[in-house]
Design a protein around this motif. Structure first.
Motif, PDB file in Angstrom:
ATOM      1  N   MET A   1       0.724  -1.055   0.065  1.00 11.66           N
ATOM      2  CA  MET A   1       0.011   0.047   0.025  1.00 11.66           C
ATOM      3  C   MET A   1       0.986   1.246   0.052  1.00 11.66           C
ATOM      4  N   MET A   2       1.916   1.219   0.808  1.00 12.59           N
ATOM      5  CA  MET A   2       2.897   2.469   0.815  1.00 12.59           C
ATOM      6  C   MET A   2       3.487   2.627  -0.516  1.00 12.59           C
ATOM      7  N   ALA A   3       3.889   1.604  -1.244  1.00 13.85           N
ATOM      8  CA  ALA A   3       4.607   1.359  -2.574  1.00 13.85           C
ATOM      9  C   ALA A   3       3.697   2.144  -3.549  1.00 13.85           C
ATOM     10  N   LYS A   4       2.275   1.733  -3.501  1.00 13.00           N
ATOM     11  CA  LYS A   4       1.251   2.489  -4.503  1.00 13.00           C
ATOM     12  C   LYS A   4       1.083   3.989  -4.091  1.00 13.00           C
ATOM     13  N   HIS A   5       1.264   4.313  -2.836  1.00 14.31           N
ATOM     14  CA  HIS A   5       0.997   5.513  -2.517  1.00 14.31           C
ATOM     15  C   HIS A   5       2.365   6.276  -2.686  1.00 14.31           C
TER      16      HIS A   5
ATOM     17  N   GLY B   1     -12.299  18.053   5.804  1.00 11.68           N
ATOM     18  CA  GLY B   1     -11.683  18.141   4.721  1.00 11.68           C
ATOM     19  C   GLY B   1      -9.981  17.442   4.937  1.00 11.68           C
ATOM     20  N   ALA B   2      -9.750  17.979   6.295  1.00 11.97           N
ATOM     21  CA  ALA B   2      -8.253  17.548   6.464  1.00 11.97           C
ATOM     22  C   ALA B   2      -8.162  16.521   7.429  1.00 11.97           C
ATOM     23  N   CYS B   3      -9.284  15.794   7.561  1.00 11.11           N
ATOM     24  CA  CYS B   3      -9.702  14.774   8.539  1.00 11.11           C
ATOM     25  C   CYS B   3      -9.557  13.435   7.882  1.00 11.11           C
ATOM     26  N   PRO B   4      -8.275  12.635   7.635  1.00  5.76           N
ATOM     27  CA  PRO B   4      -8.180  11.373   7.135  1.00  5.76           C
ATOM     28  C   PRO B   4      -8.771  10.211   7.818  1.00  5.76           C
TER      29      PRO B   4
ATOM     30  N   LEU C   1      -0.743  13.552   6.946  1.00  2.00           N
ATOM     31  CA  LEU C   1      -1.505  12.278   7.776  1.00  2.00           C
ATOM     32  C   LEU C   1      -2.177  11.635   6.265  1.00  2.00           C
ATOM     33  N   ARG C   2      -2.107  10.410   6.246  1.00  2.00           N
ATOM     34  CA  ARG C   2      -2.484   9.604   4.796  1.00  2.00           C
ATOM     35  C   ARG C   2      -3.370   8.693   5.208  1.00  2.00           C
ATOM     36  N   ALA C   3      -4.490   8.602   4.600  1.00  2.00           N
ATOM     37  CA  ALA C   3      -5.569   7.403   4.818  1.00  2.00           C
ATOM     38  C   ALA C   3      -5.001   6.334   3.684  1.00  2.00           C
ATOM     39  N   VAL C   4      -5.781   5.018   3.862  1.00  2.00           N
ATOM     40  CA  VAL C   4      -5.530   3.893   3.161  1.00  2.00           C
ATOM     41  C   VAL C   4      -6.094   4.137   1.730  1.00  2.00           C
ATOM     42  N   ASP C   5      -6.844   4.994   1.431  1.00  2.00           N
ATOM     43  CA  ASP C   5      -7.195   5.456   0.058  1.00  2.00           C
ATOM     44  C   ASP C   5      -6.359   6.292  -0.576  1.00  2.00           C
ATOM     45  N   GLY C   6      -5.175   6.747  -0.137  1.00  2.00           N
ATOM     46  CA  GLY C   6      -4.346   7.501  -0.568  1.00  2.00           C
ATOM     47  C   GLY C   6      -4.360   8.925  -0.199  1.00  2.00           C
ATOM     48  N   TYR C   7      -5.688   9.329   0.220  1.00  2.00           N
ATOM     49  CA  TYR C   7      -5.719  10.814   0.716  1.00  2.00           C
ATOM     50  C   TYR C   7      -4.786  11.175   1.757  1.00  2.00           C
ATOM     51  N   ALA C   8      -4.372  12.552   1.470  1.00  2.00           N
ATOM     52  CA  ALA C   8      -3.344  12.999   2.373  1.00  2.00           C
ATOM     53  C   ALA C   8      -3.771  14.446   2.807  1.00  2.00           C
ATOM     54  N   ALA C   9      -3.592  14.710   4.049  1.00  2.00           N
ATOM     55  CA  ALA C   9      -3.704  16.179   4.484  1.00  2.00           C
ATOM     56  C   ALA C   9      -2.498  16.566   5.057  1.00  2.00           C
ATOM     57  N   ALA C  10      -1.840  17.727   5.057  1.00  2.00           N
ATOM     58  CA  ALA C  10      -0.715  18.213   5.615  1.00  2.00           C
ATOM     59  C   ALA C  10      -0.940  19.268   6.436  1.00  2.00           C
TER      60      ALA C  10
END
Length: 191
Positions: free
Chosen positions: A54-58, A179-182, A118-127
């Motif tokens: 999963m990390m590789a895909k992201h 929106g910033a809450c993964p 912060l990164r979610a399993v679907d790839g969404y990230a918030a900084a």
């Protein structure tokens, strides 16, 4: 007998149990959260593109990281928040450790300007910065309305804050507050 050498050995041996306790232990259960970047207390090695799929895909990568399981997170002091959620427009009880406390387990820098992603399993990230997270009271929620959060819902971990209690966010429409809450958080990069 070399008394200085013997005395030094005794002191070193006495310090070893303390040093062993300071080392970051590997998690006993399945890893839910990995923290990488500028940390000083890793407990796992480098990113492995074959096993960290999963990390590789992201497109993540690291030389070392801190891996945390549910039990480790549950041992931290918990904070309870009661935000109105955008999904049903109702207040819910969320509980979990402060994001700052989770980052401290990894030995992350504590300065307000420290950047975190912060990164979610679907790839969404918030900084954001740690200062922003502290000001808004961010937690890593493990429970929703008294129950552990399931994967496939908002969990098992959700980086979230009580938007109802942050004036600039409470003034926003409900759909714009999180929106910033993964949800389904699985990785935090520090630095």
């Amino acid at each position: 007998m070399n008394k200085r050498g013997f005395f030094g050995s005794v002191l070193a041996a006495g310090a070893l149990p303390g040093l062993a306790g300071a080392a970051a232990a590997a998690p006993a259960g399945p890893v839910l959260l990995t923290i990488s970047g500028t940390i000083t207390r890793p407990n796992r090695g480098a990113f492995d593109p074959a096993l960290d799929q999963m990390m590789a895909k992201h497109k993540l990568g690291f030389k070392q990281a801190r891996a945390l399981d549910f039990a480790t997170l549950a041992r931290l002091p918990a904070r309870t928040i009661r935000p109105t959620l955008e999904y049903d427009a109702k207040p819910h009880v969320l509980r979990g450790p402060l994001l700052r406390d989770v980052l401290a387990l990894a030995g992350a820098p504590t300065g307000a300007a420290t950047r975190i992603s912060l990164r979610a399993v679907d790839g969404y990230a918030a900084a954001m910065t740690l200062g922003q997270a502290d000001k808004q009271g961010w937690i890593v929620a493990t429970h929703l309305d008294g129950q552990p959060m399931a994967l496939g819902g908002l969990g098992p971990l959700w980086a979230v804050y009580d938007a109802d209690r942050v004036p600039e966010m409470a003034a926003q429409p409900l759909a714009a507050r999180f929106g910033a809450c993964p949800w389904a958080l699985y990785h935090i990069e520090v630095g």
